[in-house]
Design an enzyme around this catalytic site. Structure first.
Site, PDB file in Angstrom:
ATOM      1  N   GLY A   1       1.754   0.266  -0.668  1.00  0.00           N
ATOM      2  CA  GLY A   1       0.836  -0.290  -1.769  1.00  0.00           C
ATOM      3  C   GLY A   1      -0.273  -1.154  -1.010  1.00  0.00           C
TER       4      GLY A   1
ATOM      5  N   GLU B   1       0.863  -8.217   0.336  1.00  0.00           N
ATOM      6  CA  GLU B   1       1.294  -7.436  -0.774  1.00  0.00           C
ATOM      7  C   GLU B   1       0.439  -7.074  -1.470  1.00  0.00           C
ATOM      8  OE1 GLU B   1       3.291  -5.791  -2.263  1.00  0.00           O
ATOM      9  OE2 GLU B   1       5.272  -6.774  -2.724  1.00  0.00           O
ATOM     10  N   ASP B   2       0.430  -5.821  -2.584  1.00  0.00           N
ATOM     11  CA  ASP B   2      -0.597  -5.369  -3.104  1.00  0.00           C
ATOM     12  C   ASP B   2      -0.735  -6.121  -4.494  1.00  0.00           C
ATOM     13  OD1 ASP B   2       1.790  -4.273  -4.057  1.00  0.00           O
ATOM     14  OD2 ASP B   2       0.986  -2.055  -4.064  1.00  0.00           O
TER      15      ASP B   2
ATOM     16  N   ASP C   1       3.947  -8.698  -9.671  1.00  0.00           N
ATOM     17  CA  ASP C   1       4.170  -8.536 -11.191  1.00  0.00           C
ATOM     18  C   ASP C   1       5.270  -9.556 -11.602  1.00  0.00           C
ATOM     19  OD1 ASP C   1       4.472  -7.630 -13.521  1.00  0.00           O
ATOM     20  OD2 ASP C   1       5.079  -5.402 -12.930  1.00  0.00           O
TER      21      ASP C   1
ATOM     22  N   PHE D   1      -1.500  -1.398 -16.263  1.00  0.00           N
ATOM     23  CA  PHE D   1      -0.843  -0.893 -14.986  1.00  0.00           C
ATOM     24  C   PHE D   1      -2.177  -0.558 -14.349  1.00  0.00           C
ATOM     25  CE2 PHE D   1       0.736   2.169 -11.945  1.00  0.00           C
ATOM     26  CZ  PHE D   1       2.060   1.603 -11.865  1.00  0.00           C
ATOM     27  N   VAL D   2      -2.358  -0.746 -13.003  1.00  0.00           N
ATOM     28  CA  VAL D   2      -3.472  -0.363 -12.292  1.00  0.00           C
ATOM     29  C   VAL D   2      -3.180   0.334 -11.078  1.00  0.00           C
ATOM     30  CG1 VAL D   2      -4.694  -2.670 -12.989  1.00  0.00           C
ATOM     31  CG2 VAL D   2      -3.365  -2.501 -10.832  1.00  0.00           C
TER      32      VAL D   2
ATOM     33  N   ASP E   1      -0.536   2.963  -6.497  1.00  0.00           N
ATOM     34  CA  ASP E   1      -0.419   4.308  -6.939  1.00  0.00           C
ATOM     35  C   ASP E   1       0.197   4.156  -8.246  1.00  0.00           C
ATOM     36  OD1 ASP E   1       2.475   3.158  -6.108  1.00  0.00           O
ATOM     37  OD2 ASP E   1       2.916   5.146  -6.175  1.00  0.00           O
TER      38      ASP E   1
ATOM     39  N   ARG F   1      -3.928   6.575  -4.739  1.00  0.00           N
ATOM     40  CA  ARG F   1      -4.094   5.317  -3.544  1.00  0.00           C
ATOM     41  C   ARG F   1      -5.288   5.432  -2.937  1.00  0.00           C
ATOM     42  NH1 ARG F   1       1.070   3.023  -2.704  1.00  0.00           N
ATOM     43  NH2 ARG F   1       2.827   4.692  -2.796  1.00  0.00           N
TER      44      ARG F   1
HETATM   45  P1  IMP Z   1       7.292  -7.185  -8.779  1.00  0.00           P
HETATM   46  O1  IMP Z   1       8.346  -7.170  -7.864  1.00  0.00           O
HETATM   47  O2  IMP Z   1       7.695  -7.165 -10.060  1.00  0.00           O
HETATM   48  O3  IMP Z   1       6.390  -8.478  -8.561  1.00  0.00           O
HETATM   49  O4  IMP Z   1       6.507  -5.960  -8.332  1.00  0.00           O
HETATM   50  C1  IMP Z   1       5.729  -5.714  -7.341  1.00  0.00           C
HETATM   51  C2  IMP Z   1       5.365  -4.359  -6.936  1.00  0.00           C
HETATM   52  O5  IMP Z   1       5.557  -3.293  -8.061  1.00  0.00           O
HETATM   53  C3  IMP Z   1       4.223  -4.009  -6.319  1.00  0.00           C
HETATM   54  O6  IMP Z   1       4.221  -4.349  -4.860  1.00  0.00           O
HETATM   55  C4  IMP Z   1       3.799  -2.686  -6.819  1.00  0.00           C
HETATM   56  O7  IMP Z   1       4.301  -1.663  -5.593  1.00  0.00           O
HETATM   57  C5  IMP Z   1       4.486  -2.482  -7.914  1.00  0.00           C
HETATM   58  N1  IMP Z   1       3.489  -2.598  -9.166  1.00  0.00           N
HETATM   59  C6  IMP Z   1       3.586  -3.463  -9.969  1.00  0.00           C
HETATM   60  N2  IMP Z   1       2.503  -3.452 -11.028  1.00  0.00           N
HETATM   61  C7  IMP Z   1       2.012  -2.441 -10.576  1.00  0.00           C
HETATM   62  C8  IMP Z   1       0.809  -1.633 -11.042  1.00  0.00           C
HETATM   63  O8  IMP Z   1      -0.049  -2.073 -11.986  1.00  0.00           O
HETATM   64  N3  IMP Z   1       0.149  -0.569 -10.376  1.00  0.00           N
HETATM   65  C9  IMP Z   1       0.738  -0.071  -9.176  1.00  0.00           C
HETATM   66  N4  IMP Z   1       2.000  -0.656  -8.755  1.00  0.00           N
HETATM   67  C10 IMP Z   1       2.601  -1.729  -9.350  1.00  0.00           C
HETATM   68 MG    MG Z   2       4.442  -2.453  -3.535  1.00  0.00          MG
END
Ligand code: IMP
Ligand code: MG
Length: 182
Positions: free
Chosen positions: A50, A105-106, A109, A158-159, A165, A171
């Site tokens: 990402g 990181e992208d 969440d 969700f984006v 992606d 992407r």
């Molecule tokens: P976390 O571990 O819950 O912080 O999630 C982080 C990962 O979830 C990111 O690196 C993304 O790959 C994926 N992710 C979370 N939200 C989104 C979204 O809105 N769009 C796309 N990928 C997401």
């Molecule tokens: Mg990711």
């Protein structure tokens, strides 16, 4: 937003939340700020897949010497909802003992992925670990992971786009848009 296999849903592109210009202006600011914060060349750790596009633009806005390495994690497995566990699919090859590390990181969440990665790399005795994410979900400030830099806060939607992606698609969009149920 959830997507369970017993209740298949389809999605389409929704509103553009961050334009190409907004993103590039913010990436330029982040690159300048990060460049002035490091005293020695950092190892920029790009979290595949990402953040590949964000990282490619960000490092070109950094005026300092740096190295890059890549790691791949999986936590979402073709869904819009996290599976709740992080797996390292590809680790970095660089020895980070005594090095300054910048994780890219992208989107943050729940913070699970970033927390996992910081703990994972911290066991290798780097001099410091800094973290940067393009997007930060608007979560309870008490739950925010240790994030040194971020581009934009976003809400619950969700984006996709600019590296992010849904089931490996979208992407290559140059902007960030919401994904809508249809
Ligand atoms: P976390 O571990 O819950 O912080 O999630 C982080 C990962 O979830 C990111 O690196 C993304 O790959 C994926 N992710 C979370 N939200 C989104 C979204 O809105 N769009 C796309 N990928 C997401
Ligand atoms: Mg990711």
């Amino acid at each position: 937003m959830s997507n369970s296999s017993s209740d298949p849903q389809s999605f389409r592109l929704g509103e553009v939340l961050l334009s190409e210009n907004q993103i590039s202006e913010r990436v330029r600011e982040l690159g300048e700020k990060i460049s002035s914060d490091f005293d020695e060349p950092p190892l920029v750790v790009v979290v595949l897949r990402g953040s590949a596009i964000f990282a490619a633009d960000l490092v070109r806005q950094m005026s300092i010497d740096l190295e890059m390495d890549f790691l791949a994690v999986s936590s979402y497995e073709n869904s819009t909802k996290s599976s709740g566990s992080v797996k390292i699919i590809k680790d970095i090859d660089t020895d980070i003992n005594g090095r300054s590390v910048l994780i890219i990181e992208d989107i943050i969440d729940s913070g699970l992925t970033l927390n996992f990665l910081v703990n994972h790399l911290a066991t290798r005795y780097p001099a410091e670990i800094k973290t940067c994410s393009l997007l930060l979900r608007n979560i309870n400030p008490d739950d925010e992971p240790p994030l040194d830099y971020y581009g934009f806060k976003i809400g619950d939607e969700f984006v996709v786009g600019y590296g992010l992606d849904y089931a490996q698609s979208y992407r290559n969009l140059p902007y960030i848009a919401a994904l809508e149920e249809c």
